[in-house]
Write a protein that holds these residues in place. Sequence first.
Motif, PDB file in Angstrom:
ATOM      1  N   ARG A 299      -1.903 -30.345 -78.769  1.00 31.24           N
ATOM      2  CA  ARG A 299      -1.839 -29.003 -78.179  1.00 31.24           C
ATOM      3  C   ARG A 299      -3.065 -28.691 -77.318  1.00 31.24           C
ATOM      4  NH1 ARG A 299       1.529 -25.147 -79.531  1.00 31.24           N
ATOM      5  NH2 ARG A 299       3.110 -25.480 -81.129  1.00 31.24           N
ATOM      6  N   ASP A 300      -4.162 -29.366 -77.573  1.00 33.07           N
ATOM      7  CA  ASP A 300      -5.382 -29.090 -76.811  1.00 33.07           C
ATOM      8  C   ASP A 300      -5.356 -29.743 -75.438  1.00 33.07           C
ATOM      9  OD1 ASP A 300      -6.396 -27.679 -78.980  1.00 33.07           O
ATOM     10  OD2 ASP A 300      -7.330 -29.474 -79.849  1.00 33.07           O
ATOM     11  N   SER A 301      -4.427 -30.663 -75.239  1.00 34.16           N
ATOM     12  CA  SER A 301      -4.291 -31.286 -73.922  1.00 34.16           C
ATOM     13  C   SER A 301      -3.578 -30.325 -72.975  1.00 34.16           C
ATOM     14  CB  SER A 301      -3.505 -32.588 -74.039  1.00 34.16           C
ATOM     15  OG  SER A 301      -4.152 -33.495 -74.882  1.00 34.16           O
ATOM     16  N   ARG A 302      -3.724 -30.590 -71.690  1.00 29.11           N
ATOM     17  CA  ARG A 302      -3.158 -29.680 -70.693  1.00 29.11           C
ATOM     18  C   ARG A 302      -1.775 -30.142 -70.262  1.00 29.11           C
ATOM     19  NH1 ARG A 302      -5.710 -29.633 -64.834  1.00 29.11           N
ATOM     20  NH2 ARG A 302      -3.953 -28.804 -63.674  1.00 29.11           N
ATOM     21  N   ALA A 303      -0.805 -29.264 -70.384  1.00 32.90           N
ATOM     22  CA  ALA A 303       0.545 -29.538 -69.885  1.00 32.90           C
ATOM     23  C   ALA A 303       0.589 -29.200 -68.407  1.00 32.90           C
ATOM     24  CB  ALA A 303       1.564 -28.705 -70.643  1.00 32.90           C
ATOM     25  N   VAL A 304       1.142 -30.104 -67.594  1.00 37.30           N
ATOM     26  CA  VAL A 304       1.139 -29.871 -66.145  1.00 37.30           C
ATOM     27  C   VAL A 304       2.514 -29.584 -65.563  1.00 37.30           C
ATOM     28  CG1 VAL A 304      -0.968 -31.175 -65.732  1.00 37.30           C
ATOM     29  CG2 VAL A 304       1.234 -32.351 -65.648  1.00 37.30           C
ATOM     30  N   PRO A 464      -2.067 -33.528 -61.716  1.00 46.11           N
ATOM     31  CA  PRO A 464      -2.526 -32.271 -62.328  1.00 46.11           C
ATOM     32  C   PRO A 464      -2.520 -31.055 -61.419  1.00 46.11           C
ATOM     33  CG  PRO A 464      -3.906 -34.076 -63.056  1.00 46.11           C
ATOM     34  CD  PRO A 464      -2.991 -34.642 -62.009  1.00 46.11           C
ATOM     35  N   CYS A 465      -2.741 -31.213 -60.095  1.00 49.42           N
ATOM     36  CA  CYS A 465      -2.770 -30.018 -59.242  1.00 49.42           C
ATOM     37  C   CYS A 465      -1.367 -29.586 -58.841  1.00 49.42           C
ATOM     38  CB  CYS A 465      -3.632 -30.236 -58.003  1.00 49.42           C
ATOM     39  SG  CYS A 465      -2.790 -31.014 -56.603  1.00 49.42           S
ATOM     40  N   GLN A 466      -0.340 -30.439 -59.128  1.00 52.47           N
ATOM     41  CA  GLN A 466       1.059 -30.106 -58.852  1.00 52.47           C
ATOM     42  C   GLN A 466       1.292 -29.676 -57.401  1.00 52.47           C
ATOM     43  OE1 GLN A 466       4.056 -30.146 -61.222  1.00 52.47           O
ATOM     44  NE2 GLN A 466       2.577 -31.772 -61.604  1.00 52.47           N
ATOM     45  N   GLY A 467       0.611 -30.351 -56.495  1.00 50.42           N
ATOM     46  CA  GLY A 467       0.808 -30.072 -55.078  1.00 50.42           C
ATOM     47  C   GLY A 467      -0.103 -29.000 -54.524  1.00 50.42           C
ATOM     48  N   GLY A 468      -1.019 -28.499 -55.339  1.00 50.36           N
ATOM     49  CA  GLY A 468      -1.898 -27.419 -54.896  1.00 50.36           C
ATOM     50  C   GLY A 468      -2.713 -27.762 -53.664  1.00 50.36           C
TER      51      GLY A 468
END
Length: 541
Positions: A299-304, A464-468
Amino acid sequence: MRTMDADVVVVGGGATGAGVVRDVAMRGYSAVLLDKADLAQGTTGRYHGLLHSGGRYVVSDQGSATECAEENAIVTRIHGEAVEKTGGLFVVTPDDPMEFSDQWTEGATKSKVPWEEISVAEALRREPRLNPGIKRAFAVQDGTVDGWQMVWGAVHSAIDHGAKVLTYTPVTEIIREGDQVTAVVAHDLRKDEDIRISTRFVINTAGPWAGRIADLVGCHDVDVVPGRGIMIAMNHRLVNTVVNRCIYPADGDILVPVHTVSIIGTTDVKADDPQKLPIPRNEVQQMFDSGEALIPGFRDSRAVHAWAGARPLFKDKRVAATDTRHMSRGMSILDHGTRDGVKGIVSIIGGKLTTYRLMAKNVTDVMCEQLGDDRPCTTDKEAVPGASEGKNYLITHRLGVNEKARSSHMEPKAKAPVKKNAIDDQVICECELMSRKMLTDLLAEQPDATFDDLRRQLRLGMGPCQGGFCSMRATGVALEEGNIDVERATGLLRLFLKNRWIGLWPILFGEQVRQTALDDWIFQGTFDVEHLPVPESEVEL
Protein backbone atom coordinates in the motif's frame (compact mmCIF):
# COMPACT_ATOMS: atom_id res chain seq x y z
CA MET A 1 -18.24 1.87 -52.41
CA ARG A 2 -14.79 0.36 -52.60
CA THR A 3 -14.62 -3.35 -53.43
CA MET A 4 -12.12 -6.03 -52.48
CA ASP A 5 -11.81 -9.81 -52.75
CA ALA A 6 -10.36 -12.18 -50.17
CA ASP A 7 -10.58 -15.87 -49.46
CA VAL A 8 -11.04 -15.13 -45.75
CA VAL A 9 -12.22 -12.15 -43.72
CA VAL A 10 -11.19 -12.09 -40.07
CA VAL A 11 -13.30 -9.85 -37.82
CA GLY A 12 -11.56 -8.60 -34.69
CA GLY A 13 -7.98 -7.38 -34.28
CA GLY A 14 -7.09 -8.67 -30.85
CA ALA A 15 -4.60 -11.46 -30.18
CA THR A 16 -6.89 -14.18 -31.56
CA GLY A 17 -7.69 -12.23 -34.73
CA ALA A 18 -4.03 -11.39 -35.29
CA GLY A 19 -3.15 -15.05 -34.81
CA VAL A 20 -5.88 -16.18 -37.20
CA VAL A 21 -4.98 -13.76 -40.00
CA ARG A 22 -1.33 -14.82 -39.67
CA ASP A 23 -2.23 -18.51 -39.75
CA VAL A 24 -4.61 -18.10 -42.69
CA ALA A 25 -2.06 -16.10 -44.69
CA MET A 26 0.73 -18.57 -43.94
CA ARG A 27 -1.47 -21.37 -45.29
CA GLY A 28 -1.69 -19.51 -48.60
CA TYR A 29 -5.13 -17.90 -48.37
CA SER A 30 -5.73 -14.26 -49.27
CA ALA A 31 -7.00 -12.57 -46.12
CA VAL A 32 -8.31 -9.28 -44.72
CA LEU A 33 -8.43 -8.41 -41.03
CA LEU A 34 -11.01 -5.85 -39.89
CA ASP A 35 -11.26 -4.07 -36.55
CA LYS A 36 -13.56 -1.29 -35.42
CA ALA A 37 -10.69 0.45 -33.62
CA ASP A 38 -6.93 -0.01 -33.30
CA LEU A 39 -5.24 -3.39 -33.02
CA ALA A 40 -5.30 -4.90 -29.51
CA GLN A 41 -7.36 -2.00 -28.18
CA GLY A 42 -9.94 -4.26 -26.53
CA THR A 43 -9.41 -7.27 -24.26
CA THR A 44 -5.86 -8.02 -25.45
CA GLY A 45 -4.58 -4.60 -24.44
CA ARG A 46 -6.38 -4.62 -21.10
CA TYR A 47 -4.81 -7.43 -19.14
CA HIS A 48 -1.99 -7.95 -16.63
CA GLY A 49 0.78 -9.09 -18.96
CA LEU A 50 1.11 -12.65 -17.68
CA LEU A 51 2.37 -15.38 -20.01
CA HIS A 52 0.89 -18.35 -18.17
CA SER A 53 2.98 -21.35 -17.21
CA GLY A 54 -0.30 -23.20 -16.67
CA GLY A 55 0.17 -23.19 -12.92
CA ARG A 56 -2.91 -21.10 -12.28
CA TYR A 57 -5.21 -23.76 -13.73
CA VAL A 58 -3.67 -27.06 -12.56
CA VAL A 59 -6.53 -27.61 -10.10
CA SER A 60 -9.43 -25.76 -11.69
CA ASP A 61 -8.90 -26.60 -15.41
CA GLN A 62 -6.14 -29.11 -16.18
CA GLY A 63 -6.78 -29.05 -19.93
CA SER A 64 -6.16 -25.31 -20.05
CA ALA A 65 -3.11 -25.74 -17.83
CA THR A 66 -1.53 -28.15 -20.31
CA GLU A 67 -2.32 -25.87 -23.26
CA CYS A 68 -0.73 -22.93 -21.45
CA ALA A 69 2.43 -24.89 -20.65
CA GLU A 70 2.86 -25.97 -24.27
CA GLU A 71 2.03 -22.59 -25.81
CA ASN A 72 4.21 -20.70 -23.32
CA ALA A 73 7.28 -22.34 -24.86
CA ILE A 74 6.13 -21.62 -28.43
CA VAL A 75 5.20 -17.97 -27.80
CA THR A 76 8.50 -17.40 -25.99
CA ARG A 77 10.30 -18.68 -29.07
CA ILE A 78 8.37 -17.02 -31.91
CA HIS A 79 7.73 -13.71 -30.11
CA GLY A 80 11.10 -13.40 -28.36
CA GLU A 81 11.22 -9.59 -28.39
CA ALA A 82 7.80 -9.36 -26.72
CA VAL A 83 8.42 -11.94 -23.96
CA GLU A 84 10.47 -11.58 -20.79
CA LYS A 85 11.45 -14.85 -19.15
CA THR A 86 10.86 -13.69 -15.60
CA GLY A 87 9.99 -17.08 -14.15
CA GLY A 88 7.21 -17.40 -11.60
CA LEU A 89 6.49 -18.40 -8.03
CA PHE A 90 3.40 -19.87 -6.42
CA VAL A 91 3.52 -19.12 -2.70
CA VAL A 92 1.38 -20.13 0.27
CA THR A 93 0.88 -16.96 2.31
CA PRO A 94 0.04 -17.00 6.05
CA ASP A 95 -3.63 -16.54 5.11
CA ASP A 96 -3.75 -19.49 2.67
CA PRO A 97 -4.67 -23.12 3.47
CA MET A 98 -1.74 -25.54 3.31
CA GLU A 99 -3.86 -28.40 1.98
CA PHE A 100 -4.44 -26.66 -1.36
CA SER A 101 -0.71 -26.79 -2.10
CA ASP A 102 -0.84 -30.59 -2.12
CA GLN A 103 -3.71 -30.47 -4.63
CA TRP A 104 -1.64 -27.99 -6.64
CA THR A 105 1.43 -30.23 -6.88
CA GLU A 106 -0.69 -33.20 -7.85
CA GLY A 107 -2.53 -31.17 -10.50
CA ALA A 108 0.68 -29.67 -11.89
CA THR A 109 2.19 -33.11 -12.35
CA LYS A 110 -0.93 -34.46 -14.06
CA SER A 111 -1.14 -31.37 -16.31
CA LYS A 112 2.55 -31.66 -17.29
CA VAL A 113 3.21 -28.14 -16.06
CA PRO A 114 6.91 -27.86 -15.15
CA TRP A 115 7.37 -27.03 -11.45
CA GLU A 116 9.88 -27.31 -8.66
CA GLU A 117 9.41 -26.83 -4.95
CA ILE A 118 12.00 -24.47 -3.49
CA SER A 119 12.66 -23.56 0.11
CA VAL A 120 11.08 -20.51 1.68
CA ALA A 121 14.58 -19.12 2.18
CA GLU A 122 15.32 -19.48 -1.54
CA ALA A 123 12.02 -17.82 -2.47
CA LEU A 124 12.87 -14.87 -0.20
CA ARG A 125 16.35 -14.70 -1.67
CA ARG A 126 14.88 -14.43 -5.15
CA GLU A 127 12.22 -11.93 -4.10
CA PRO A 128 13.21 -10.12 -0.88
CA ARG A 129 9.95 -8.16 -0.70
CA LEU A 130 7.86 -11.32 -0.42
CA ASN A 131 5.82 -11.87 2.70
CA PRO A 132 8.36 -13.44 5.12
CA GLY A 133 5.56 -15.54 6.58
CA ILE A 134 5.07 -17.63 3.43
CA LYS A 135 4.82 -21.33 4.24
CA ARG A 136 5.63 -22.98 0.93
CA ALA A 137 6.91 -21.96 -2.54
CA PHE A 138 6.97 -23.49 -6.02
CA ALA A 139 8.93 -22.24 -9.04
CA VAL A 140 7.23 -22.32 -12.45
CA GLN A 141 7.90 -21.03 -15.96
CA ASP A 142 5.64 -17.98 -15.92
CA GLY A 143 6.76 -15.04 -18.03
CA THR A 144 5.47 -11.66 -19.09
CA VAL A 145 4.43 -10.62 -22.58
CA ASP A 146 3.72 -7.26 -24.18
CA GLY A 147 0.34 -7.98 -25.76
CA TRP A 148 0.50 -5.05 -28.15
CA GLN A 149 3.95 -5.98 -29.42
CA MET A 150 2.89 -9.60 -29.77
CA VAL A 151 -0.17 -8.65 -31.84
CA TRP A 152 1.79 -6.30 -34.06
CA GLY A 153 4.41 -9.00 -34.57
CA ALA A 154 1.73 -11.46 -35.71
CA VAL A 155 0.13 -8.82 -37.96
CA HIS A 156 3.42 -7.86 -39.58
CA SER A 157 4.01 -11.55 -40.24
CA ALA A 158 0.55 -11.81 -41.84
CA ILE A 159 1.22 -8.77 -44.02
CA ASP A 160 4.53 -10.27 -45.12
CA HIS A 161 2.51 -13.30 -46.26
CA GLY A 162 0.10 -11.14 -48.26
CA ALA A 163 -2.68 -10.26 -45.81
CA LYS A 164 -4.32 -6.83 -45.57
CA VAL A 165 -5.15 -5.21 -42.23
CA LEU A 166 -7.80 -2.48 -41.94
CA THR A 167 -8.20 -0.78 -38.56
CA TYR A 168 -10.92 1.71 -37.62
CA THR A 169 -13.11 -0.19 -40.06
CA PRO A 170 -16.13 -1.70 -38.26
CA VAL A 171 -18.20 -4.39 -39.93
CA THR A 172 -21.68 -3.12 -40.74
CA GLU A 173 -23.14 -6.04 -42.72
CA ILE A 174 -22.46 -9.68 -43.53
CA ILE A 175 -24.11 -10.73 -46.78
CA ARG A 176 -25.25 -14.23 -47.61
CA GLU A 177 -26.86 -15.85 -50.59
CA GLY A 178 -29.20 -18.50 -49.27
CA ASP A 179 -27.29 -20.31 -46.56
CA GLN A 180 -23.81 -19.22 -47.76
CA VAL A 181 -21.87 -16.15 -46.61
CA THR A 182 -20.56 -14.31 -49.67
CA ALA A 183 -19.40 -10.86 -48.59
CA VAL A 184 -18.66 -8.50 -45.72
CA VAL A 185 -19.41 -4.78 -45.75
CA ALA A 186 -17.41 -2.47 -43.48
CA HIS A 187 -17.06 1.28 -43.06
CA ASP A 188 -13.66 2.96 -43.10
CA LEU A 189 -14.04 5.65 -40.40
CA ARG A 190 -10.96 7.57 -41.47
CA LYS A 191 -11.85 7.79 -45.16
CA ASP A 192 -15.60 7.80 -44.49
CA GLU A 193 -16.29 5.19 -47.15
CA ASP A 194 -17.88 1.76 -47.30
CA ILE A 195 -15.92 -1.31 -48.37
CA ARG A 196 -17.46 -4.50 -49.75
CA ILE A 197 -15.23 -7.57 -49.48
CA SER A 198 -16.32 -10.63 -51.45
CA THR A 199 -15.18 -13.70 -49.56
CA ARG A 200 -15.40 -17.48 -49.20
CA PHE A 201 -15.23 -17.52 -45.40
CA VAL A 202 -15.58 -15.32 -42.30
CA ILE A 203 -13.86 -16.06 -39.00
CA ASN A 204 -15.40 -14.18 -36.09
CA THR A 205 -12.73 -13.34 -33.50
CA ALA A 206 -14.46 -10.28 -32.03
CA GLY A 207 -14.10 -11.41 -28.41
CA PRO A 208 -16.73 -9.81 -26.15
CA TRP A 209 -18.40 -8.44 -29.29
CA ALA A 210 -18.56 -11.82 -31.08
CA GLY A 211 -22.30 -12.15 -30.44
CA ARG A 212 -22.97 -8.85 -32.20
CA ILE A 213 -21.01 -9.95 -35.27
CA ALA A 214 -22.85 -13.28 -35.37
CA ASP A 215 -26.17 -11.43 -35.17
CA LEU A 216 -25.34 -9.63 -38.43
CA VAL A 217 -25.62 -12.89 -40.37
CA GLY A 218 -28.62 -14.22 -38.49
CA CYS A 219 -26.70 -16.46 -36.07
CA HIS A 220 -28.33 -15.49 -32.80
CA ASP A 221 -27.91 -16.65 -29.21
CA VAL A 222 -24.12 -16.59 -29.31
CA ASP A 223 -23.87 -16.05 -25.58
CA VAL A 224 -20.63 -14.26 -24.77
CA VAL A 225 -20.43 -13.16 -21.14
CA PRO A 226 -18.03 -10.24 -20.60
CA GLY A 227 -16.11 -10.91 -17.39
CA ARG A 228 -14.87 -7.53 -16.15
CA GLY A 229 -11.54 -7.47 -14.37
CA ILE A 230 -9.61 -4.50 -13.03
CA MET A 231 -5.82 -4.19 -12.79
CA ILE A 232 -3.54 -1.59 -11.22
CA ALA A 233 0.00 -0.66 -12.24
CA MET A 234 2.43 0.32 -9.50
CA ASN A 235 5.17 2.82 -10.29
CA HIS A 236 8.10 0.40 -10.24
CA ARG A 237 9.00 -3.27 -10.06
CA LEU A 238 8.12 -4.52 -6.62
CA VAL A 239 9.13 -7.98 -7.85
CA ASN A 240 11.12 -9.23 -10.82
CA THR A 241 9.37 -12.60 -10.87
CA VAL A 242 5.67 -13.27 -11.42
CA VAL A 243 4.24 -14.02 -7.96
CA ASN A 244 1.00 -16.00 -7.56
CA ARG A 245 -0.85 -17.01 -4.44
CA CYS A 246 -1.13 -20.80 -4.27
CA ILE A 247 -4.90 -20.85 -3.92
CA TYR A 248 -7.90 -21.64 -6.10
CA PRO A 249 -8.06 -18.73 -8.65
CA ALA A 250 -9.36 -15.65 -6.87
CA ASP A 251 -9.33 -11.85 -7.06
CA GLY A 252 -6.00 -10.06 -6.84
CA ASP A 253 -3.86 -13.17 -6.55
CA ILE A 254 -1.21 -12.32 -9.19
CA LEU A 255 1.54 -9.69 -9.18
CA VAL A 256 3.27 -9.34 -12.56
CA PRO A 257 6.44 -7.36 -13.42
CA VAL A 258 5.85 -5.81 -16.86
CA HIS A 259 8.43 -3.46 -18.39
CA THR A 260 9.09 -0.80 -15.73
CA VAL A 261 6.05 -1.43 -13.51
CA SER A 262 4.31 -4.14 -11.49
CA ILE A 263 0.67 -5.02 -12.15
CA ILE A 264 -1.71 -6.44 -9.54
CA GLY A 265 -4.83 -8.21 -10.77
CA THR A 266 -7.53 -9.07 -11.19
CA THR A 267 -11.22 -9.08 -10.28
CA ASP A 268 -13.87 -11.04 -12.16
CA VAL A 269 -17.40 -9.63 -12.35
CA LYS A 270 -20.04 -10.00 -15.06
CA ALA A 271 -20.30 -6.84 -17.16
CA ASP A 272 -23.40 -5.73 -19.05
CA ASP A 273 -21.50 -3.92 -21.80
CA PRO A 274 -17.84 -4.55 -22.79
CA GLN A 275 -17.64 -0.91 -23.89
CA LYS A 276 -18.50 0.37 -20.41
CA LEU A 277 -16.27 -1.08 -17.74
CA PRO A 278 -16.26 0.79 -14.43
CA ILE A 279 -13.40 0.68 -11.93
CA PRO A 280 -15.16 0.66 -8.53
CA ARG A 281 -13.18 2.03 -5.62
CA ASN A 282 -14.03 -0.95 -3.45
CA GLU A 283 -12.34 -3.22 -6.02
CA VAL A 284 -9.32 -0.91 -6.06
CA GLN A 285 -9.09 -1.33 -2.28
CA GLN A 286 -9.49 -5.07 -2.74
CA MET A 287 -6.44 -5.11 -5.02
CA PHE A 288 -4.38 -3.27 -2.43
CA ASP A 289 -5.46 -5.68 0.29
CA SER A 290 -4.46 -8.61 -1.92
CA GLY A 291 -1.14 -7.02 -2.79
CA GLU A 292 -0.40 -6.57 0.89
CA ALA A 293 -0.78 -10.34 1.45
CA LEU A 294 1.99 -10.97 -1.09
CA ILE A 295 4.22 -7.94 -0.47
CA PRO A 296 4.01 -6.29 2.97
CA GLY A 297 4.04 -2.53 2.46
CA PHE A 298 2.37 -2.83 -0.94
CA ARG A 299 0.00 0.00 0.00
CA ASP A 300 2.94 2.35 0.53
CA SER A 301 3.92 2.05 -3.12
CA ARG A 302 2.51 4.50 -5.63
CA ALA A 303 -0.27 3.37 -7.96
CA VAL A 304 0.03 5.05 -11.35
CA HIS A 305 -2.87 3.69 -13.43
CA ALA A 306 -5.93 1.50 -13.16
CA TRP A 307 -7.88 -0.10 -16.01
CA ALA A 308 -10.50 -2.72 -16.73
CA GLY A 309 -10.80 -5.38 -19.40
CA ALA A 310 -13.59 -7.74 -20.47
CA ARG A 311 -12.84 -11.45 -20.81
CA PRO A 312 -14.93 -13.03 -23.59
CA LEU A 313 -16.35 -16.03 -21.71
CA PHE A 314 -18.67 -18.45 -23.44
CA LYS A 315 -21.79 -18.92 -21.34
CA ASP A 316 -21.22 -21.97 -19.17
CA LYS A 317 -24.42 -23.77 -18.20
CA ARG A 318 -22.63 -25.47 -15.30
CA VAL A 319 -22.45 -22.22 -13.31
CA ALA A 320 -24.66 -19.20 -12.70
CA ALA A 321 -24.82 -16.61 -15.48
CA THR A 322 -23.22 -14.04 -13.17
CA ASP A 323 -20.43 -16.33 -11.92
CA THR A 324 -17.68 -15.39 -14.38
CA ARG A 325 -14.91 -16.48 -12.01
CA HIS A 326 -15.88 -20.14 -12.42
CA MET A 327 -16.70 -20.11 -16.13
CA SER A 328 -14.31 -22.09 -18.29
CA ARG A 329 -11.21 -20.31 -19.64
CA GLY A 330 -11.06 -22.78 -22.52
CA MET A 331 -11.79 -21.90 -26.13
CA SER A 332 -15.13 -22.59 -27.82
CA ILE A 333 -15.43 -22.85 -31.62
CA LEU A 334 -18.94 -22.43 -33.00
CA ASP A 335 -19.59 -23.93 -36.44
CA HIS A 336 -22.55 -21.86 -37.62
CA GLY A 337 -23.19 -24.29 -40.47
CA THR A 338 -24.25 -27.09 -38.16
CA ARG A 339 -25.44 -24.82 -35.36
CA ASP A 340 -27.43 -22.21 -37.32
CA GLY A 341 -27.59 -23.46 -40.90
CA VAL A 342 -25.29 -20.66 -42.15
CA LYS A 343 -22.22 -21.84 -44.07
CA GLY A 344 -18.95 -19.98 -44.45
CA ILE A 345 -18.64 -18.56 -40.94
CA VAL A 346 -17.27 -19.79 -37.62
CA SER A 347 -16.84 -17.98 -34.30
CA ILE A 348 -14.19 -18.57 -31.67
CA ILE A 349 -14.79 -17.45 -28.10
CA GLY A 350 -12.89 -17.67 -24.83
CA GLY A 351 -9.31 -18.81 -24.37
CA LYS A 352 -6.37 -16.82 -23.08
CA LEU A 353 -3.68 -14.58 -24.52
CA THR A 354 -1.10 -17.28 -23.84
CA THR A 355 -2.96 -19.74 -26.08
CA TYR A 356 -3.76 -17.27 -28.87
CA ARG A 357 -1.69 -19.18 -31.45
CA LEU A 358 -3.33 -22.50 -30.59
CA MET A 359 -6.77 -20.90 -30.82
CA ALA A 360 -5.90 -19.57 -34.26
CA LYS A 361 -4.63 -22.98 -35.36
CA ASN A 362 -7.74 -24.79 -34.16
CA VAL A 363 -10.26 -22.44 -35.76
CA THR A 364 -8.29 -22.30 -39.03
CA ASP A 365 -8.19 -26.11 -39.04
CA VAL A 366 -12.01 -26.08 -38.84
CA MET A 367 -12.18 -23.68 -41.78
CA CYS A 368 -9.80 -25.78 -43.87
CA GLU A 369 -11.86 -28.89 -43.19
CA GLN A 370 -15.04 -27.14 -44.29
CA LEU A 371 -13.38 -25.84 -47.45
CA GLY A 372 -11.99 -29.29 -48.20
CA ASP A 373 -8.39 -28.09 -48.12
CA ASP A 374 -5.36 -29.86 -46.66
CA ARG A 375 -3.12 -27.01 -45.56
CA PRO A 376 -1.20 -27.67 -42.34
CA CYS A 377 -0.45 -25.00 -39.72
CA THR A 378 3.16 -23.75 -39.57
CA THR A 379 2.83 -20.80 -37.18
CA ASP A 380 4.88 -22.59 -34.52
CA LYS A 381 7.83 -22.95 -36.89
CA GLU A 382 8.51 -19.35 -37.91
CA ALA A 383 9.37 -16.39 -35.68
CA VAL A 384 7.53 -13.12 -36.35
CA PRO A 385 9.40 -10.20 -37.96
CA GLY A 386 11.78 -8.53 -35.53
CA ALA A 387 12.03 -11.56 -33.26
CA SER A 388 15.13 -13.73 -33.00
CA GLU A 389 14.92 -17.26 -31.68
CA GLY A 390 16.69 -17.53 -28.34
CA LYS A 391 16.69 -13.76 -27.76
CA ASN A 392 14.09 -12.42 -25.35
CA TYR A 393 13.13 -9.04 -23.97
CA LEU A 394 15.16 -7.57 -21.11
CA ILE A 395 14.08 -4.58 -19.04
CA THR A 396 17.38 -2.89 -19.98
CA HIS A 397 16.53 -3.21 -23.69
CA ARG A 398 15.84 0.45 -24.44
CA LEU A 399 18.70 1.61 -22.26
CA GLY A 400 21.02 -0.43 -24.46
CA VAL A 401 19.43 0.95 -27.64
CA ASN A 402 19.80 4.54 -26.43
CA GLU A 403 23.37 4.06 -25.27
CA LYS A 404 24.31 2.49 -28.60
CA ALA A 405 22.69 5.34 -30.50
CA ARG A 406 24.52 7.95 -28.44
CA SER A 407 27.88 6.23 -28.82
CA SER A 408 27.41 6.22 -32.59
CA HIS A 409 27.52 10.03 -32.52
CA MET A 410 30.97 10.08 -30.92
CA GLU A 411 34.22 10.18 -32.90
CA PRO A 412 36.07 6.85 -32.55
CA LYS A 413 39.25 8.36 -31.10
CA ALA A 414 38.44 11.65 -29.42
CA LYS A 415 34.92 10.60 -28.40
CA ALA A 416 33.82 14.12 -29.28
CA PRO A 417 30.11 14.76 -29.88
CA VAL A 418 28.96 14.73 -33.48
CA LYS A 419 25.91 16.94 -34.06
CA LYS A 420 24.67 15.22 -37.20
CA ASN A 421 21.43 13.34 -36.48
CA ALA A 422 21.96 13.59 -32.73
CA ILE A 423 18.50 15.12 -32.41
CA ASP A 424 17.06 11.70 -33.31
CA ASP A 425 18.38 10.38 -30.01
CA GLN A 426 16.48 12.87 -27.86
CA VAL A 427 14.46 11.02 -25.26
CA ILE A 428 10.82 12.06 -25.54
CA CYS A 429 9.53 9.81 -22.73
CA GLU A 430 12.04 9.35 -19.89
CA CYS A 431 9.91 6.76 -18.07
CA GLU A 432 9.97 4.38 -21.04
CA LEU A 433 13.14 5.70 -22.75
CA MET A 434 11.24 6.38 -25.97
CA SER A 435 13.40 8.35 -28.40
CA ARG A 436 12.38 10.93 -30.95
CA LYS A 437 13.39 8.60 -33.79
CA MET A 438 11.10 5.85 -32.50
CA LEU A 439 8.26 8.36 -32.61
CA THR A 440 9.05 9.92 -35.99
CA ASP A 441 9.59 6.54 -37.66
CA LEU A 442 6.19 5.30 -36.51
CA LEU A 443 4.52 8.59 -37.45
CA ALA A 444 5.94 8.23 -40.97
CA GLU A 445 4.66 4.65 -41.15
CA GLN A 446 1.22 5.43 -39.65
CA PRO A 447 0.45 9.11 -40.38
CA ASP A 448 -3.21 8.78 -39.34
CA ALA A 449 -2.43 7.25 -35.94
CA THR A 450 -3.72 8.87 -32.77
CA PHE A 451 -1.36 9.35 -29.85
CA ASP A 452 -3.11 6.45 -28.13
CA ASP A 453 -2.31 4.26 -31.15
CA LEU A 454 1.33 5.30 -30.81
CA ARG A 455 1.20 4.65 -27.06
CA ARG A 456 0.19 1.05 -27.60
CA GLN A 457 3.21 0.45 -29.79
CA LEU A 458 5.81 2.71 -28.17
CA ARG A 459 4.58 2.87 -24.52
CA LEU A 460 4.31 6.65 -24.76
CA GLY A 461 3.00 8.00 -21.44
CA MET A 462 2.92 4.57 -19.77
CA GLY A 463 5.28 5.47 -16.91
CA PRO A 464 4.88 7.33 -13.60
CA CYS A 465 4.07 10.75 -15.11
CA GLN A 466 1.28 9.17 -17.25
CA GLY A 467 1.99 11.50 -20.14
CA GLY A 468 2.38 14.63 -18.03
CA PHE A 469 5.55 15.63 -19.85
CA CYS A 470 6.01 13.34 -22.86
CA SER A 471 2.56 13.97 -24.34
CA MET A 472 3.44 17.62 -24.96
CA ARG A 473 6.77 16.70 -26.48
CA ALA A 474 5.20 14.09 -28.75
CA THR A 475 2.60 16.63 -29.89
CA GLY A 476 5.31 19.14 -30.69
CA VAL A 477 7.34 16.60 -32.64
CA ALA A 478 4.31 15.47 -34.67
CA LEU A 479 3.51 19.08 -35.49
CA GLU A 480 7.11 19.88 -36.41
CA GLU A 481 7.31 16.80 -38.64
CA GLY A 482 4.25 18.01 -40.55
CA ASN A 483 2.11 14.96 -39.76
CA ILE A 484 -0.71 17.07 -38.32
CA ASP A 485 -1.86 20.68 -38.18
CA VAL A 486 -2.32 22.76 -35.03
CA GLU A 487 -6.01 22.03 -34.55
CA ARG A 488 -5.62 18.26 -35.00
CA ALA A 489 -2.60 18.33 -32.68
CA THR A 490 -4.73 19.88 -29.95
CA GLY A 491 -7.52 17.39 -30.52
CA LEU A 492 -5.15 14.42 -30.34
CA LEU A 493 -3.48 15.75 -27.21
CA ARG A 494 -6.80 16.29 -25.46
CA LEU A 495 -8.01 12.82 -26.40
CA PHE A 496 -4.77 11.27 -25.14
CA LEU A 497 -5.00 13.09 -21.80
CA LYS A 498 -8.69 12.21 -21.46
CA ASN A 499 -7.93 8.51 -21.86
CA ARG A 500 -5.02 8.66 -19.43
CA TRP A 501 -7.23 10.35 -16.83
CA ILE A 502 -9.82 7.56 -16.97
CA GLY A 503 -7.28 5.38 -15.22
CA LEU A 504 -6.26 8.01 -12.67
CA TRP A 505 -9.55 8.93 -11.01
CA PRO A 506 -9.93 5.62 -9.13
CA ILE A 507 -6.45 5.83 -7.55
CA LEU A 508 -6.17 9.50 -6.58
CA PHE A 509 -4.55 9.28 -3.18
CA GLY A 510 -1.07 9.56 -1.68
CA GLU A 511 1.84 10.47 -3.93
CA GLN A 512 -0.26 10.05 -7.05
CA VAL A 513 -2.33 13.09 -6.04
CA ARG A 514 0.79 15.26 -6.13
CA GLN A 515 1.74 14.05 -9.61
CA THR A 516 -1.79 14.47 -10.92
CA ALA A 517 -2.06 17.96 -9.43
CA LEU A 518 1.18 18.90 -11.16
CA ASP A 519 -0.06 17.56 -14.49
CA ASP A 520 -3.35 19.41 -14.08
CA TRP A 521 -1.52 22.64 -13.28
CA ILE A 522 0.65 22.23 -16.40
CA PHE A 523 -2.19 21.49 -18.80
CA GLN A 524 -4.94 23.65 -17.34
CA GLY A 525 -2.92 26.46 -15.79
CA THR A 526 -0.05 26.90 -18.23
CA PHE A 527 -1.48 25.65 -21.52
CA ASP A 528 -5.21 26.12 -20.89
CA VAL A 529 -5.62 22.99 -22.99
CA GLU A 530 -9.40 22.86 -22.66
CA HIS A 531 -9.75 26.14 -24.53
CA LEU A 532 -7.30 25.64 -27.37
CA PRO A 533 -8.76 25.47 -30.90
CA VAL A 534 -9.74 22.01 -32.16
CA PRO A 535 -11.41 20.76 -35.35
CA GLU A 536 -15.18 21.18 -35.63
CA SER A 537 -15.51 17.44 -35.05
CA GLU A 538 -12.93 16.78 -32.35
CA VAL A 539 -10.92 13.59 -32.75
CA GLU A 540 -12.69 10.60 -31.19
CA LEU A 541 -10.91 7.67 -32.85
